[in-house]
Design an enzyme around this catalytic site. Structure first.
Site, PDB file in Angstrom:
ATOM      1  N   LYS A  48      83.236  14.130  72.192  1.00  0.00           N
ATOM      2  CA  LYS A  48      82.623  13.563  73.198  1.00  0.00           C
ATOM      3  C   LYS A  48      83.914  13.332  74.001  1.00  0.00           C
ATOM      4  CE  LYS A  48      81.983  10.012  75.246  1.00  0.00           C
ATOM      5  NZ  LYS A  48      82.728   9.737  76.703  1.00  0.00           N
TER       6      LYS A  48
ATOM      7  N   GLY B 262      90.655   4.954  71.359  1.00  0.00           N
ATOM      8  CA  GLY B 262      90.321   4.488  72.498  1.00  0.00           C
ATOM      9  C   GLY B 262      90.539   3.065  72.466  1.00  0.00           C
ATOM     10  N   SER B 263      90.134   2.224  73.271  1.00  0.00           N
ATOM     11  CA  SER B 263      90.519   0.815  73.284  1.00  0.00           C
ATOM     12  C   SER B 263      89.899  -0.028  72.105  1.00  0.00           C
ATOM     13  CB  SER B 263      89.774   0.262  74.649  1.00  0.00           C
ATOM     14  OG  SER B 263      88.351   0.200  74.475  1.00  0.00           O
ATOM     15  N   THR B 264      90.735  -1.059  71.659  1.00  0.00           N
ATOM     16  CA  THR B 264      90.319  -1.884  70.530  1.00  0.00           C
ATOM     17  C   THR B 264      88.956  -2.579  70.994  1.00  0.00           C
ATOM     18  OG1 THR B 264      92.674  -2.158  70.009  1.00  0.00           O
ATOM     19  CG2 THR B 264      91.044  -3.893  69.441  1.00  0.00           C
TER      20      THR B 264
ATOM     21  N   GLU C  48      91.560   4.841  66.188  1.00  0.00           N
ATOM     22  CA  GLU C  48      93.261   5.038  66.669  1.00  0.00           C
ATOM     23  C   GLU C  48      92.903   4.070  68.026  1.00  0.00           C
ATOM     24  OE1 GLU C  48      95.615   5.705  65.514  1.00  0.00           O
ATOM     25  OE2 GLU C  48      95.199   7.473  64.165  1.00  0.00           O
TER      26      GLU C  48
ATOM     27  N   CYS D   8      99.223   5.027  74.054  1.00  0.00           N
ATOM     28  CA  CYS D   8      98.987   3.748  72.937  1.00  0.00           C
ATOM     29  C   CYS D   8     100.279   3.453  72.389  1.00  0.00           C
ATOM     30  CB  CYS D   8      98.016   4.302  72.182  1.00  0.00           C
ATOM     31  SG  CYS D   8      98.524   5.963  71.197  1.00  0.00           S
TER      32      CYS D   8
ATOM     33  N   GLU E  69      97.630  -5.099  76.717  1.00  0.00           N
ATOM     34  CA  GLU E  69      97.939  -3.808  76.812  1.00  0.00           C
ATOM     35  C   GLU E  69      97.443  -3.561  78.191  1.00  0.00           C
ATOM     36  OE1 GLU E  69      95.418  -0.522  75.229  1.00  0.00           O
ATOM     37  OE2 GLU E  69      97.303   0.352  74.531  1.00  0.00           O
TER      38      GLU E  69
HETATM   39  P1  NAD Z   1      87.733   3.623  75.945  1.00  0.00           P
HETATM   40  O1  NAD Z   1      87.868   2.848  74.745  1.00  0.00           O
HETATM   41  O2  NAD Z   1      87.187   3.071  77.362  1.00  0.00           O
HETATM   42  O3  NAD Z   1      87.035   5.090  75.727  1.00  0.00           O
HETATM   43  C1  NAD Z   1      87.396   5.975  74.969  1.00  0.00           C
HETATM   44  C2  NAD Z   1      86.001   6.851  74.632  1.00  0.00           C
HETATM   45  O4  NAD Z   1      85.281   6.151  74.123  1.00  0.00           O
HETATM   46  C3  NAD Z   1      85.558   7.510  75.886  1.00  0.00           C
HETATM   47  O5  NAD Z   1      85.240   8.743  75.460  1.00  0.00           O
HETATM   48  C4  NAD Z   1      84.553   6.701  76.251  1.00  0.00           C
HETATM   49  O6  NAD Z   1      83.563   7.360  77.062  1.00  0.00           O
HETATM   50  C5  NAD Z   1      83.969   6.102  74.884  1.00  0.00           C
HETATM   51  N1  NAD Z   1      83.038   4.913  74.876  1.00  0.00           N
HETATM   52  C6  NAD Z   1      83.246   4.028  75.488  1.00  0.00           C
HETATM   53  N2  NAD Z   1      82.458   3.091  75.303  1.00  0.00           N
HETATM   54  C7  NAD Z   1      81.590   3.670  74.180  1.00  0.00           C
HETATM   55  C8  NAD Z   1      80.550   3.026  73.380  1.00  0.00           C
HETATM   56  N3  NAD Z   1      80.023   1.864  73.560  1.00  0.00           N
HETATM   57  N4  NAD Z   1      80.163   3.912  72.426  1.00  0.00           N
HETATM   58  C9  NAD Z   1      80.725   5.159  71.867  1.00  0.00           C
HETATM   59  N5  NAD Z   1      81.709   5.718  72.757  1.00  0.00           N
HETATM   60  C10 NAD Z   1      82.175   4.739  73.724  1.00  0.00           C
HETATM   61  O7  NAD Z   1      89.361   3.944  76.256  1.00  0.00           O
HETATM   62  P2  NAD Z   1      90.068   4.615  77.235  1.00  0.00           P
HETATM   63  O8  NAD Z   1      90.231   3.888  78.548  1.00  0.00           O
HETATM   64  O9  NAD Z   1      89.662   6.163  77.301  1.00  0.00           O
HETATM   65  O10 NAD Z   1      91.472   5.006  76.402  1.00  0.00           O
HETATM   66  C11 NAD Z   1      92.755   3.910  76.598  1.00  0.00           C
HETATM   67  C12 NAD Z   1      92.669   3.384  75.393  1.00  0.00           C
HETATM   68  O11 NAD Z   1      92.952   4.358  74.242  1.00  0.00           O
HETATM   69  C13 NAD Z   1      93.976   2.482  75.137  1.00  0.00           C
HETATM   70  O12 NAD Z   1      93.604   1.237  74.505  1.00  0.00           O
HETATM   71  C14 NAD Z   1      94.647   3.206  74.085  1.00  0.00           C
HETATM   72  O13 NAD Z   1      95.778   2.486  73.575  1.00  0.00           O
HETATM   73  C15 NAD Z   1      93.899   3.852  73.349  1.00  0.00           C
HETATM   74  N6  NAD Z   1      94.398   4.975  72.606  1.00  0.00           N
HETATM   75  C16 NAD Z   1      94.770   4.843  71.348  1.00  0.00           C
HETATM   76  C17 NAD Z   1      95.523   5.734  70.433  1.00  0.00           C
HETATM   77  C18 NAD Z   1      95.773   5.950  69.288  1.00  0.00           C
HETATM   78  O14 NAD Z   1      96.172   6.809  68.699  1.00  0.00           O
HETATM   79  N7  NAD Z   1      96.012   4.820  68.662  1.00  0.00           N
HETATM   80  C19 NAD Z   1      95.837   7.197  71.381  1.00  0.00           C
HETATM   81  C20 NAD Z   1      95.326   6.997  72.877  1.00  0.00           C
HETATM   82  C21 NAD Z   1      94.799   6.064  73.455  1.00  0.00           C
END
Ligand code: NAD
Length: 459
Positions: A151, A204-206, A226, A260, A362
């Site tokens: 996804k 994604g986000s924490t 992650e 990240c 962040e």
């Molecule tokens: P996000 O959490 O908003 O979204 C990430 C993904 O999750 C997207 O595909 C989104 O559509 C999906 N998503 C959102 N809500 C969901 C739900 N309720 N259920 C299932 N899936 C859902 O993050 P973002 O804004 O796309 O990315 C930025 C964040 O990602 C930052 O916090 C960054 O630090 C983190 N990140 C971490 C790493 C790592 O390896 N640790 C790498 C890259 C990015």
């Protein structure tokens, strides 16, 4: 969903968004494809993954151009990313033939272990490094014999869709790797809640990671998380200040700070604080921000207007020390910005001011906060004074101190006198609220298999 070019705001493509019923159909195809895929002989699965890597190599420039148009990456980064996808596929192509079990001495028989694939794996990807983060989950999952549903993030589905087509072209059977674009709360949430999805790899986000962990708990679903970061770049007075200052800007502004691992907190030993800040400012003014297609460009735009607004909310008048340059006109541009601690700022105290917010949260944009520290112990306390623990750097010529501080900082990926974090053959992941589990490296298959123990009686 309209995919916009972040550098021009022009529409690049329109992509249909899956609803929950469509996700169910995709998962059903993945479930049906699983028995045949897990039965493909290890050598043949390896050959197919190598072939996939070769097809990616043949289309590397096309994939890079898609990431430039759809995510605003600079051409240098986008080409590196396409190469990383190829390399990760090649690396895990070596895994099916090395997915060993063990033989454990027991009385009255033989005891052996098998590494069994899980079934259908869901990979949920953010928008900041769309194709590489997808591949870090997909490659080991496929190598271990799982089928995968990806996804992608709403804003950046294009390279994921293309990679799924290239997998088919490489001979990976239908249903083994599928991509389903959709909203997180709809398609992502259904993938997490679907009983036939045995594992979720979420980057994604924490905030969303916690939500997913809570939902996954209901089915004891396997998880790799992650998540976010607020990593420290620690500069000791005995370091090579020229190198430390010259490299600090891109350690946070690479990919416009949407990384990240961005070293978004710079901690500088007090005796060289002013000197370092001066050097850093000069380096930041030299950062070339502009057309992602120009090979000389170091930093492109942010991903969207919405995200730019959020980043801007961290830059109040308080503490702004240096502002670099960026283009005017269309595109989601934001100039690299250095914030310096206001007089009397205590990085270990609770606070509510603008600088405190920028120093602790962040930002995920080209904004870095700089604070002084008194000694080694103080530096370590500040570095660890965060809920995150993903990455970080330590600059010193004292090898003993480098090792002491590297052991003391609570983060998964540290580098000394450099800012490297990610190599596909070394483990990657976060401490504390930056994540759960590790990706990449020699052990990634363990995260995509269950250990099965079998005892055979010889009596
Ligand atoms: P996000 O959490 O908003 O979204 C990430 C993904 O999750 C997207 O595909 C989104 O559509 C999906 N998503 C959102 N809500 C969901 C739900 N309720 N259920 C299932 N899936 C859902 O993050 P973002 O804004 O796309 O990315 C930025 C964040 O990602 C930052 O916090 C960054 O630090 C983190 N990140 C971490 C790493 C790592 O390896 N640790 C790498 C890259 C990015």
């Amino acid at each position: 969903m309209k995919v916009l070019n972040p550098a021009t705001e022009g529409v690049v493509a329109e992509v249909g968004m899956a609803d929950a019923a469509e996700v169910d159909r995709v998962v059903e195809r993945a479930r049906r494809a699983f028995p045949a895929w897990r039965s493909v002989a290890p050598g043949e699965r390896a050959r197919l993954l190598r072939r996939f890597a070769q097809v990616v190599e043949d289309h590397a420039e096309e994939l890079a151009q898609l990431e430039i148009a759809g995510a605003g990456h600079t051409i240098g980064n986008a080409r590196w990313e396409a190469g990383n996808v190829r390399d990760v596929l090649n690396f895990y192509a070596g895994a099916p033939e090395r997915d060993h079990g063990r033989q454990i001495p027991v009385a009255g028989g033989v005891d052996i272990t098998f590494q069994e694939p899980l079934g259908v794996v869901g990979v949920i990807v953010p928008w900041n490094f769309p194709m590489v983060i997808m591949t870090w989950g997909v490659a080991p999952a496929l190598a271990a014999g799982n089928t995968v549903v990806v996804k992608p993030a709403e804003w950046t589905p294009l390279t994921a869709l293309r990679l799924a087509e290239l997998a088919l072209e490489a001979g990976i059977p239908e249903g083994v790797l599928q991509v389903v674009p959709g909203a997180g709360e709809v398609a992502g949430a259904r993938l997490v809640g679907h009983p036939d999805v045995r594992k979720i790899v979420f980057t994604g986000s924490t905030e969303v990671g916690k939500l997913i962990a809570a939902q996954a708990a209901a089915q004891v679903k396997r998880l790799t998380l992650e998540l976010g970061g607020k990593s420290a770049n620690i500069i000791f007075a005995d370091s090579d200040l020229d190198r430390a200052a010259a490299s600090a800007p891109m350690a946070v502004f690479d990919n416009s700070g949407q990384d990240c691992c961005a070293r978004s907190r710079i901690l500088v030993e007090r005796s060289v604080y002013d000197d370092f800040l001066g050097r850093l400012s000069r380096a930041v003014r030299d950062v070339k921000v502009g057309d992602p297609l120009d090979p000389a460009t170091q930093m492109g735009p942010l991903i969207s207007a919405e995200h730019r607004e959020r980043v801007a909310s961290f830059v109040a008048a308080e503490g702004v020390h240096t502002t670099g340059s960026c283009p005017d006109g269309p595109g989601f541009w934001f100039a690299p910005t250095v914030l310096a601690a206001p007089a009397g700022f205590d990085p270990l105290a609770d606070g509510s001011g603008a600088f405190h917010r920028a120093f602790t949260e962040e930002i995920f944009g080209p904004v870095v906060s700089v604070v002084p520290f008194d000694d080694e112990a103080h530096a370590v306390r500040i570095a660890n004074h965060t809920a995150y623990g993903l990455s970080g750097s330590i600059w010193t010529r004292d090898v003993g101190r480098a090792l002491r501080v590297a052991r003391a900082v609570e983060a998964g990926n540290l580098s000394v006198n450099s800012h490297s974090s990610v190599r596909y053959w070394t483990p990657f992941g976060g401490f504390k609220q930056s994540g759960l589990g590790r990706e990449l490296g020699p052990d990634a298959l363990a995260a995509f298999t269950e250990t099965k123990n079998v005892f055979i009686s010889t009596e």
